[in-house]
Design a protein around this motif. Structure first.
Motif, PDB file in Angstrom:
ATOM      1  N   SER A 192      15.537  36.462  -2.913  1.00  0.00           N
ATOM      2  CA  SER A 192      15.489  35.231  -3.708  1.00  0.00           C
ATOM      3  C   SER A 192      14.093  34.634  -3.663  1.00  0.00           C
ATOM      4  CB  SER A 192      16.521  34.225  -3.187  1.00  0.00           C
ATOM      5  OG  SER A 192      17.808  34.798  -3.272  1.00  0.00           O
ATOM      6  N   ILE A 205      18.228  29.661  -4.708  1.00  0.00           N
ATOM      7  CA  ILE A 205      18.252  28.995  -3.398  1.00  0.00           C
ATOM      8  C   ILE A 205      17.807  29.999  -2.328  1.00  0.00           C
ATOM      9  CG2 ILE A 205      19.742  27.926  -1.646  1.00  0.00           C
ATOM     10  CD1 ILE A 205      21.594  27.063  -3.954  1.00  0.00           C
ATOM     11  N   THR A 213      22.748  34.153  -1.302  1.00  0.00           N
ATOM     12  CA  THR A 213      22.993  34.423  -2.730  1.00  0.00           C
ATOM     13  C   THR A 213      24.302  35.191  -2.880  1.00  0.00           C
ATOM     14  OG1 THR A 213      20.602  34.635  -2.953  1.00  0.00           O
ATOM     15  CG2 THR A 213      21.927  35.341  -4.829  1.00  0.00           C
ATOM     16  N   ASP A 232      18.297  38.665  -9.378  1.00  0.00           N
ATOM     17  CA  ASP A 232      18.486  38.611  -7.920  1.00  0.00           C
ATOM     18  C   ASP A 232      19.995  38.578  -7.676  1.00  0.00           C
ATOM     19  OD1 ASP A 232      18.270  37.989  -5.172  1.00  0.00           O
ATOM     20  OD2 ASP A 232      18.146  35.828  -5.597  1.00  0.00           O
TER      21      ASP A 232
HETATM   22 MG   LIG Z   1      19.160  35.426  -1.859  1.00  0.00          MG
END
Ligand SMILES: [Mg+2]
Ligand SMILES: Nc1nc2c(ncn2[C@@H]2O[C@H](COP(=O)(O)OP(=O)(O)OP(=O)(O)O)[C@@H](O)[C@H]2O)c(=O)[nH]1
Length: 355
Positions: A192, A205, A213, A232
């Motif tokens: 991320s 985040i 995630t 992602d």
């Molecule tokens: Mg992540």
């Protein structure tokens, strides 16, 4: 209007025929067929771009007997009247859907007939070849027409031209549709953070807790005029619960569907079984292996396991990752650095590869 000079803009005051209220000062041009877009008589009105005003003008025109065009009707008429061929009609759709300047350039070239011209050349050469062979067969004794050797060379040249056309068309499709890049790796390696660093925004985040995630998160960048989706997802490893498992399933699916996988490794710790699994899973994919967290002390030399190293936290080396992605975009969209000239529709591409 009939008396006005064709293809010249005239200033006109638009009025409500019932109330005589002035609506707009517009520009109007008369384009008599067959030298118009559709091949039919056309009148074009250019009003000021207010949606309320435009709605009012359209309503009044419809009340006076006009009707709204169906989607694509003008282009359909142009096709039916022989003003555009089918490939150019598709180019209109490509032009409307183009998302980058490069894609616009490509579609505009096709609209001007670039692909149609190339296909016509191939067709003419094929007809020459067949004619030459037929003459040779009909007058076998007299040694006129095309020799076997010439015919074989002609056929090989044609095959090479078609192969070039197909690869040019594939590149063109990538420019038009864009490419996708999936960031894959074990939990907590910095996927991320990498997404955010590549996009230059805090899109996803980031936290020190592994498994942050769950859903797919994506952003778009333009590289060499090509729209690139960077995706992602959940870190791949052993799921802790059902949500984790679903997140990993989605990440695996996105990985399988993406054009390139960026495998992210955490170089501040030893390569884990989860890393090994992802490296094995992507061994046959187009991939870039990036060793992240290069700002921390590392137990291994990144040159052994990765293509490059960076720190998504400090930003060091991220430019090199972006540069490598750009070079990969080049390999997918250019031939020896040439931008290529056509964007064939999937229909044309399927015809070219003979599916
Ligand atoms: Mg992540
Ligand atoms: N020192 C250092 N820390 C980093 C770097 N990149 C990410 N981190 C940290 O590593 C932790 C995990 O980062 P994320 O970007 O959330 O990692 P992730 O791979 O998305 O993690 P999951 O979503 O849980 O799979 C965070 O505390 C980040 O600040 C880096 O280059 N250097």
């Amino acid at each position: 209007m009939k008396a006005s000079q064709p293809r010249v803009l005239h200033r006109a005051v638009l009025m409500d025929p019932l109330t005589h209220a002035e609506l707009d000062v517009a520009l109007v041009a008369r384009m008599p067929g067959p030298a118009s877009y559709t091949g039919e008589d056309v009148v074009e009105l250019s009003c000021h771009g207010n949606p309320v005003l435009l709605g009012q003008v359209v309503r009044l025109l419809v009340a006076s007997g006009a009707r709204l065009a169906e989607p694509g009707e003008f282009t359909r008429r142009a096709y039916l009247n022989g003003r555009l061929d089918l490939v150019q009609v598709e180019a209109v759709a490509e032009l409307i859907g183009a998302r980058t300047e490069r894609a616009v350039r490509l579609a505009a070239r096709q609209l001007r007939g670039a692909l149609s011209g190339e296909v016509t050349t191939v067709r003419d050469r094929l007809i020459d070849l067949v004619a030459g062979l037929e003459v040779a067969l009909d007058f076998a004794e007299e040694e006129i027409g095309m020799s076997r050797c010439e015919a074989l060379k002609g056929a090989r040249d044609l095959m090479a031209s078609l192969a070039r056309l197909v690869s040019d068309a594939r590149h063109g499709r990538a420019v038009q549709d864009g490419l996708s890049v999936m960031l894959a790796g074990a939990p907590n390696v910095g996927k991320s953070s990498m997404l955010n660093a590549l996009l230059g925004t805090e899109r996803a985040i980031v936290s020190a807790t592994p498994g942050t995630t769950r859903d797919l998160v994506e952003g778009a960048v333009v590289m060499r005029g090509v729209p690139v989706r960077v995706i992602d997802g959940a870190g791949l490893g052993t799921p802790r619960d059902a949500i984790d498992a679903e997140g990993m399933r989605r990440a695996r699916q996105a990985l399988a569907e993406s054009d390139l996988v960026v495998v992210v490794l955490d170089m501040s710790r030893a390569i884990s079984p989860a890393d090994d699994e992802i490296l094995a899973l992507t061994a046959r994919s187009q991939r870039l292996v990036v060793a992240n967290k290069s700002d921390l002390p590392s137990p291994w030399d990144h040159g052994v396991a990765a293509d490059c190293a960076c720190s998504a936290l400090t930003g060091a080396g991220v430019a090199e990752v972006a540069e490598r992605l750009t070079r990969w975009v080049d390999t997918r969209t250019t031939i020896d650095g040439d931008e290529g000239g056509i964007v064939a529709s999937l229909r044309v591409l399927e015809r070219l590869v003979g599916k």
